[in-house]
Design a protein around this motif. Structure first.
Motif, PDB file in Angstrom:
ATOM      1  N   ARG A 240     -24.910   3.563  12.475  1.00 44.74           N
ATOM      2  CA  ARG A 240     -24.117   3.100  11.107  1.00 44.74           C
ATOM      3  C   ARG A 240     -24.479   3.844  10.029  1.00 44.74           C
ATOM      4  O   ARG A 240     -25.664   3.679   9.653  1.00 44.74           O
ATOM      5  N   SER A 241     -23.817   4.549   9.353  1.00 47.65           N
ATOM      6  CA  SER A 241     -24.290   5.294   7.999  1.00 47.65           C
ATOM      7  C   SER A 241     -24.427   4.265   6.859  1.00 47.65           C
ATOM      8  O   SER A 241     -25.344   4.757   5.931  1.00 47.65           O
ATOM      9  N   GLN A 242     -23.917   3.164   7.012  1.00 49.66           N
ATOM     10  CA  GLN A 242     -24.307   2.285   5.833  1.00 49.66           C
ATOM     11  C   GLN A 242     -25.397   1.346   5.749  1.00 49.66           C
ATOM     12  O   GLN A 242     -25.619   0.427   5.074  1.00 49.66           O
ATOM     13  N   ILE A 243     -26.103   1.341   6.923  1.00 50.47           N
ATOM     14  CA  ILE A 243     -27.334   0.543   7.006  1.00 50.47           C
ATOM     15  C   ILE A 243     -28.509   1.103   6.368  1.00 50.47           C
ATOM     16  O   ILE A 243     -28.540   2.323   6.150  1.00 50.47           O
ATOM     17  N   SER A 244     -29.418   0.364   5.889  1.00 50.49           N
ATOM     18  CA  SER A 244     -30.398   0.884   5.055  1.00 50.49           C
ATOM     19  C   SER A 244     -31.677   1.528   6.000  1.00 50.49           C
ATOM     20  O   SER A 244     -32.049   2.664   5.595  1.00 50.49           O
ATOM     21  N   ASN A 245     -31.809   0.891   6.919  1.00 48.93           N
ATOM     22  CA  ASN A 245     -32.899   1.332   8.237  1.00 48.93           C
ATOM     23  C   ASN A 245     -32.444   1.045   9.474  1.00 48.93           C
ATOM     24  O   ASN A 245     -32.354  -0.003   9.767  1.00 48.93           O
ATOM     25  N   PRO A 246     -32.349   2.166  10.207  1.00 45.55           N
ATOM     26  CA  PRO A 246     -31.972   1.688  11.644  1.00 45.55           C
ATOM     27  C   PRO A 246     -32.888   1.215  12.491  1.00 45.55           C
ATOM     28  O   PRO A 246     -32.725   0.634  13.683  1.00 45.55           O
ATOM     29  N   ASN A 247     -34.454   0.861  11.995  1.00 47.21           N
ATOM     30  CA  ASN A 247     -35.256   0.302  12.755  1.00 47.21           C
ATOM     31  C   ASN A 247     -35.433  -1.173  12.363  1.00 47.21           C
ATOM     32  O   ASN A 247     -36.420  -1.776  12.556  1.00 47.21           O
ATOM     33  N   LEU A 248     -34.480  -1.426  11.614  1.00 60.20           N
ATOM     34  CA  LEU A 248     -34.614  -3.038  11.108  1.00 60.20           C
ATOM     35  C   LEU A 248     -33.607  -3.879  11.821  1.00 60.20           C
ATOM     36  O   LEU A 248     -33.122  -4.741  11.387  1.00 60.20           O
ATOM     37  N   TYR A 249     -33.359  -3.483  13.192  1.00 60.42           N
ATOM     38  CA  TYR A 249     -32.691  -4.198  14.159  1.00 60.42           C
ATOM     39  C   TYR A 249     -33.728  -5.253  14.733  1.00 60.42           C
ATOM     40  O   TYR A 249     -34.606  -5.009  14.715  1.00 60.42           O
ATOM     41  N   TYR A 250     -33.257  -6.369  14.844  1.00 61.36           N
ATOM     42  CA  TYR A 250     -33.887  -7.376  15.934  1.00 61.36           C
ATOM     43  C   TYR A 250     -33.004  -8.389  16.759  1.00 61.36           C
ATOM     44  O   TYR A 250     -31.542  -8.268  16.357  1.00 61.36           O
ATOM     45  N   TYR A 251     -33.556  -9.102  17.642  1.00 61.45           N
ATOM     46  CA  TYR A 251     -32.686 -10.247  18.399  1.00 61.45           C
ATOM     47  C   TYR A 251     -32.696 -11.444  17.453  1.00 61.45           C
ATOM     48  O   TYR A 251     -33.806 -11.828  16.831  1.00 61.45           O
ATOM     49  N   ALA A 252     -31.521 -12.293  17.492  1.00 59.63           N
ATOM     50  CA  ALA A 252     -31.443 -13.308  16.542  1.00 59.63           C
ATOM     51  C   ALA A 252     -32.712 -14.326  17.327  1.00 59.63           C
ATOM     52  O   ALA A 252     -33.427 -14.981  16.255  1.00 59.63           O
ATOM     53  N   SER A 253     -33.175 -14.182  18.606  1.00 62.43           N
ATOM     54  CA  SER A 253     -34.025 -15.122  18.964  1.00 62.43           C
ATOM     55  C   SER A 253     -35.257 -14.680  18.252  1.00 62.43           C
ATOM     56  O   SER A 253     -36.632 -15.562  18.344  1.00 62.43           O
ATOM     57  N   ASP A 254     -35.740 -13.649  17.787  1.00 63.90           N
ATOM     58  CA  ASP A 254     -36.879 -13.124  17.046  1.00 63.90           C
ATOM     59  C   ASP A 254     -37.097 -14.064  15.798  1.00 63.90           C
ATOM     60  O   ASP A 254     -38.466 -14.417  15.215  1.00 63.90           O
ATOM     61  N   LEU A 255     -35.901 -14.732  15.488  1.00 62.25           N
ATOM     62  CA  LEU A 255     -36.229 -15.981  14.326  1.00 62.25           C
ATOM     63  C   LEU A 255     -36.929 -17.073  14.434  1.00 62.25           C
ATOM     64  O   LEU A 255     -37.251 -17.731  13.693  1.00 62.25           O
ATOM     65  N   TYR A 256     -37.030 -17.494  15.780  1.00 63.68           N
ATOM     66  CA  TYR A 256     -37.421 -18.860  16.207  1.00 63.68           C
ATOM     67  C   TYR A 256     -38.758 -18.412  16.990  1.00 63.68           C
ATOM     68  O   TYR A 256     -39.030 -17.478  17.473  1.00 63.68           O
ATOM     69  N   PRO A 257     -39.405 -19.539  16.996  1.00 64.41           N
ATOM     70  CA  PRO A 257     -40.611 -19.628  17.974  1.00 64.41           C
ATOM     71  C   PRO A 257     -40.363 -19.282  19.400  1.00 64.41           C
ATOM     72  O   PRO A 257     -39.132 -19.427  19.909  1.00 64.41           O
TER      73      PRO A 257
END
Length: 331
Positions: A240-257
């Motif tokens: 996607r051209s509009q995202i700031s950095n393609p390396n800033l993806y993550y899984y939602a579960s990464d937000l939790y312990p």
């Protein structure tokens, strides 16, 4: 010539090497118990405990639980470990039957492993972890004797070969949030991804926990955190051209312990703590739990799966845009 027993052993050695092994939560850095053995020492202890009395062994109970947790992620690592700690007791029996009945030893060993795997799959629910190891061994022994008594029978190695190969795992893609837009009807993958992220960001903002999310994002941008970002990038396959950095993806579960206590998990499941313990003892808990000393820990990913909450791939831009919209444009 190497047979399936040897290949299982080599695969596990390649995975763990000389690093410490944690059977409690899978990650030595997240475990409350600070001393962990190397795999060679762990395996020797597991084999000895299995021979003495697997049903009363906390080590085997933890191994079975870790195997079930890995199954939920499509990871065969701990199934391989369990097999690697079982097959030593298969070796002498299979060699003797092969010699006495003049049957192909490699084919018989493949049949024993395939049978053990069938038992593993069949005991996923309703069988307490303490009984799983002995059931796998008993079924494999019975298979070996049947194989010897019917030497003309043919057994396929297909199941065992597939087991050694890496498994594919597909993440869920739907975020359960109220919206007039049905994401499943969107053909543009980039648009669907953006909407999922914005919905989750808005939800986190409404729950009042976005400060912690922002801190997580800052860590990603600074390179201080990694989580499963690289895995998420490979899994999303989007450009996607509009995202700031393609390396800033993550899984939602990464937000939790990674793990929470059994009491907290029981609250989420809307059952009592005592009911959760009874279900575990009866082997009827709806997903595996990890044994740490005298207590239990619950995988957050397993709990999300039970609650039918997809572990979606998101980008920090979408999460923050959704939160900004939910806050009325106030950062």
């Amino acid at each position: 010539m190497a047979d399936i027993f040897d290949r299982i052993e080599w695969n596990v050695r390649e995975i763990f090497g000389e690093a410490p092994v944690c059977v409690h939560v899978g990650d030595v850095n997240e475990c409350d118990i600070k001393r962990h053995p190397t795999y060679a020492k762990f395996r020797a202890e597991a084999i000895s405990a299995g021979v003495r009395s697997a049903p009363s062994s906390r080590l085997w109970e933890s191994m079975i639980a870790m195997g079930r947790l890995c199954d939920l992620d499509g990871d065969d690592t701990w199934r391989l470990v369990i097999l690697d700690c079982i097959v030593p007791c298969f070796r002498s029996l299979s060699a003797r039957i092969s010699r006495d009945f003049r049957v192909d030893r490699e084919e018989m060993r493949s049949a024993m492993v395939a049978t053990a795997l069938d038992v593993w799959a069949g005991t996923a629910m309703g069988v307490p972890p303490r009984h799983v190891r002995d059931r796998m061994v008993k079924a494999a022994f019975e298979m070996a004797f049947r194989y010897g008594n019917a030497a003309s029978s043919e057994y396929s190695m297909e199941d065992a070969e597939i087991f050694i190969q890496p498994e594919m795992y597909t993440q869920g893609s739907e975020l359960r949030a109220s919206s007039i837009i049905d994401i499943n009807s969107i053909r543009d993958a980039g648009v669907a991804e953006q909407i999922r992220g914005e919905r989750l960001g808005a939800l986190l903002q409404r729950l009042g926990c976005f400060d912690a999310v922002r801190e997580f994002h800052d860590g990603l941008r600074a390179g201080c955190r990694s989580g499963s970002v690289s895995q998420a990038v490979r899994a999303s396959k989007l450009s996607r051209s509009q995202i700031s950095n393609p390396n800033l993806y993550y899984y939602a579960s990464d937000l939790y312990p990674s793990f929470i206590g059994l009491r907290e998990a029981a609250d989420v499941m809307e059952i009592s703590d005592s009911a959760a313990h009874r279900l575990i003892r009866a082997g009827q808990f709806p997903f595996p739990v990890a044994r740490v000393g005298r207590s239990y820990k619950v995988s957050v990913k397993a709990l999300m799966h039970f609650k039918d909450i997809p572990d979606v791939i998101v980008h920090v831009d979408d999460i923050e845009n959704g939160a900004l919209h939910a806050s009325g444009g106030v950062r």
